[in-house]
Design a protein around this motif. Structure first.
Motif, PDB file in Angstrom:
ATOM      1  N   ALA A  73       0.884  -1.102   0.107  1.00 38.65           N
ATOM      2  CA  ALA A  73       0.088   0.004  -0.029  1.00 38.65           C
ATOM      3  C   ALA A  73       0.793   1.247   0.114  1.00 38.65           C
ATOM      4  O   ALA A  73       2.015   1.244   0.655  1.00 38.65           O
ATOM      5  CB  ALA A  73      -0.944   0.035   1.256  1.00 38.65           C
ATOM      6  N   LYS A  74       0.302   2.426  -0.770  1.00 36.74           N
ATOM      7  CA  LYS A  74       1.213   3.435  -0.922  1.00 36.74           C
ATOM      8  C   LYS A  74       1.188   4.172   0.773  1.00 36.74           C
ATOM      9  O   LYS A  74      -0.065   4.061   1.234  1.00 36.74           O
ATOM     10  CB  LYS A  74       0.623   4.346  -1.780  1.00 36.74           C
ATOM     11  N   ALA A  75       2.076   4.640   1.334  1.00 34.84           N
ATOM     12  CA  ALA A  75       2.071   5.497   2.375  1.00 34.84           C
ATOM     13  C   ALA A  75       1.181   6.719   2.233  1.00 34.84           C
ATOM     14  O   ALA A  75       1.123   7.297   1.250  1.00 34.84           O
ATOM     15  CB  ALA A  75       3.479   5.918   2.721  1.00 34.84           C
ATOM     16  N   PRO A  76       0.478   7.089   3.390  1.00 36.17           N
ATOM     17  CA  PRO A  76      -0.360   8.253   3.379  1.00 36.17           C
ATOM     18  C   PRO A  76       0.506   9.434   2.872  1.00 36.17           C
ATOM     19  O   PRO A  76       1.513   9.511   3.448  1.00 36.17           O
ATOM     20  CB  PRO A  76      -1.036   8.296   4.806  1.00 36.17           C
ATOM     21  N   ARG A  77      -0.265  10.427   2.419  1.00 37.72           N
ATOM     22  CA  ARG A  77       0.530  11.797   1.839  1.00 37.72           C
ATOM     23  C   ARG A  77      -0.207  12.806   2.277  1.00 37.72           C
ATOM     24  O   ARG A  77       0.392  14.010   1.898  1.00 37.72           O
ATOM     25  CB  ARG A  77       1.019  11.613   0.374  1.00 37.72           C
ATOM     26  N   ILE A  78      -1.372  12.794   2.362  1.00 35.09           N
ATOM     27  CA  ILE A  78      -2.180  14.068   2.570  1.00 35.09           C
ATOM     28  C   ILE A  78      -2.101  14.575   4.017  1.00 35.09           C
ATOM     29  O   ILE A  78      -2.510  13.846   5.026  1.00 35.09           O
ATOM     30  CB  ILE A  78      -3.723  13.905   2.088  1.00 35.09           C
ATOM     31  N   ARG A  79      -1.912  15.809   4.262  1.00 33.88           N
ATOM     32  CA  ARG A  79      -1.958  16.476   5.430  1.00 33.88           C
ATOM     33  C   ARG A  79      -3.249  16.376   6.284  1.00 33.88           C
ATOM     34  O   ARG A  79      -4.247  16.986   5.618  1.00 33.88           O
ATOM     35  CB  ARG A  79      -1.196  17.687   5.532  1.00 33.88           C
ATOM     36  N   PHE A  80      -3.356  15.825   7.309  1.00 33.96           N
ATOM     37  CA  PHE A  80      -4.643  15.696   7.811  1.00 33.96           C
ATOM     38  C   PHE A  80      -4.678  16.822   9.120  1.00 33.96           C
ATOM     39  O   PHE A  80      -5.603  17.732   9.256  1.00 33.96           O
ATOM     40  CB  PHE A  80      -4.778  14.622   8.832  1.00 33.96           C
ATOM     41  N   THR A  81      -3.837  16.851  10.029  1.00 31.10           N
ATOM     42  CA  THR A  81      -3.578  18.024  11.084  1.00 31.10           C
ATOM     43  C   THR A  81      -2.190  17.927  11.594  1.00 31.10           C
ATOM     44  O   THR A  81      -1.556  17.095  11.819  1.00 31.10           O
ATOM     45  CB  THR A  81      -4.843  17.596  12.196  1.00 31.10           C
ATOM     46  N   VAL A 157      -2.831  11.180   6.209  1.00 33.42           N
ATOM     47  CA  VAL A 157      -3.837  10.195   5.712  1.00 33.42           C
ATOM     48  C   VAL A 157      -3.723   9.894   4.343  1.00 33.42           C
ATOM     49  O   VAL A 157      -3.312  10.837   3.589  1.00 33.42           O
ATOM     50  CB  VAL A 157      -5.479  10.660   6.221  1.00 33.42           C
ATOM     51  N   ASN A 158      -4.493   8.911   3.724  1.00 38.76           N
ATOM     52  CA  ASN A 158      -4.644   8.386   2.513  1.00 38.76           C
ATOM     53  C   ASN A 158      -6.122   8.884   1.924  1.00 38.76           C
ATOM     54  O   ASN A 158      -6.363   8.138   1.148  1.00 38.76           O
ATOM     55  CB  ASN A 158      -4.378   6.915   2.348  1.00 38.76           C
TER      56      ASN A 158
END
Length: 278
Positions: A73-81, A157-158
């Protein structure tokens, strides 16, 4: 980012999605939950301001949080907080409760198109992102990492930006085989202290408290056993309805801390039981 908090009973919704890099830190919400912890099993987190003194840090065991890695699985890259705000609140919970309670976040879809069945979370500092275990329903224990907090770390998060919000919940961190009647009362006491410690003074008159600790199963018919050494003293049905950390119905044996059983009686849980603060 505009942080907003909406509470109903013990459950506080904190909008953490759509975080911006220069957002001011938000005041921690008063935590009141209809069902608190283990999303990450309490055994997975080894034991994770009020008027009472805060125990010294070096007097507490270190908190460990399970991390996972999946090469497929690709590592999460979106900034959540930002991490630091959650870190400071989780650290206070850990200190004030002497390690018997941890803070977790429950991720919730903020859009009709969003899902959490495949959600992944990682903690990013100056180094490689560290994957964090997320349980069914999107709940994960906030790890305590001084270095990443000092580096202005970030939860990743993804999911797309703005797709998720989060609830803050508290979970007991006692190992499954370490419960007895005295420990039940102590964890309730510690959880109440933790709530007071992270609830701003001006919100305390309106904040409800932790009322009870419950041993729960998804189906009616399970039971706890009270043991005195190797002798079984009583079987306690888990039949009282409640909801767990992800608002699923469960059936529980609920303790309010005033139970009259001898304190040394061990509480033996069924294999699939979870422990909640109500």
């Amino acid at each position: 980012m505009r942080t907003w908090i909406a509470c109903a009973g013990w459950l506080c919704v904190v909008s953490l999605g759509q975080a911006q890099e220069h957002a001011p830190p938000a005041v921690p919400a008063p935590l009141h939950s209809a069902s608190v912890p283990p999303a990450m099993d309490a055994a997975s987190a080894t034991s994770a301001a009020s008027a009472a003194p805060v125990p010294a840090e070096d007097a507490l065991p270190s908190q460990t949080v399970t991390i996972t890695a999946n090469s497929d699985a690709k590592a999460p890259r979106i900034r959540f907080t930002a991490y630091r705000e959650s870190y400071l609140t989780a650290r206070k919970v850990w200190q004030v409760s002497s390690g018997s309670v941890v803070m977790a976040l429950r991720l919730i879809p903020a859009k009709l198109s969003a899902t959490i069945d495949d959600v992944r979370v990682a903690l990013q500092g100056n180094g490689a992102a560290v994957p964090i275990k997320v349980s069914a329903g999107g709940v994960f224990v906030v790890p305590l990492n001084d270095d990443i907090a000092a580096q202005d770390g970030t939860f990743l998060v993804n999911k797309g930006r703005g797709e998720l919000t989060a609830n803050i919940v508290l979970q007991p961190s006692v190992a499954r085989d370490a419960w007895n009647v005295t420990r039940v009362g102590q964890v309730l006491h510690d959880a109440r202290r933790a709530v007071r410690a992270i609830t701003p003074w001006y919100k305390r008159p309106f904040a409800s408290d932790v009322q009870s600790l419950a041993f729960c199963a998804t189906e009616r018919g399970s039971a706890l056993q009270l043991m005195d050494g190797e002798q079984m003293i009583a079987t306690l049905p888990m039949n009282e309805p409640a909801v767990n950390d992800i608002n699923q119905p469960v059936f529980c044996k609920i303790f309010d801390g005033e139970d009259k059983y001898p304190g040394h009686y061990r509480v033996v849980l069924p294999e699939q039981a979870t422990v909640l603060l109500l």
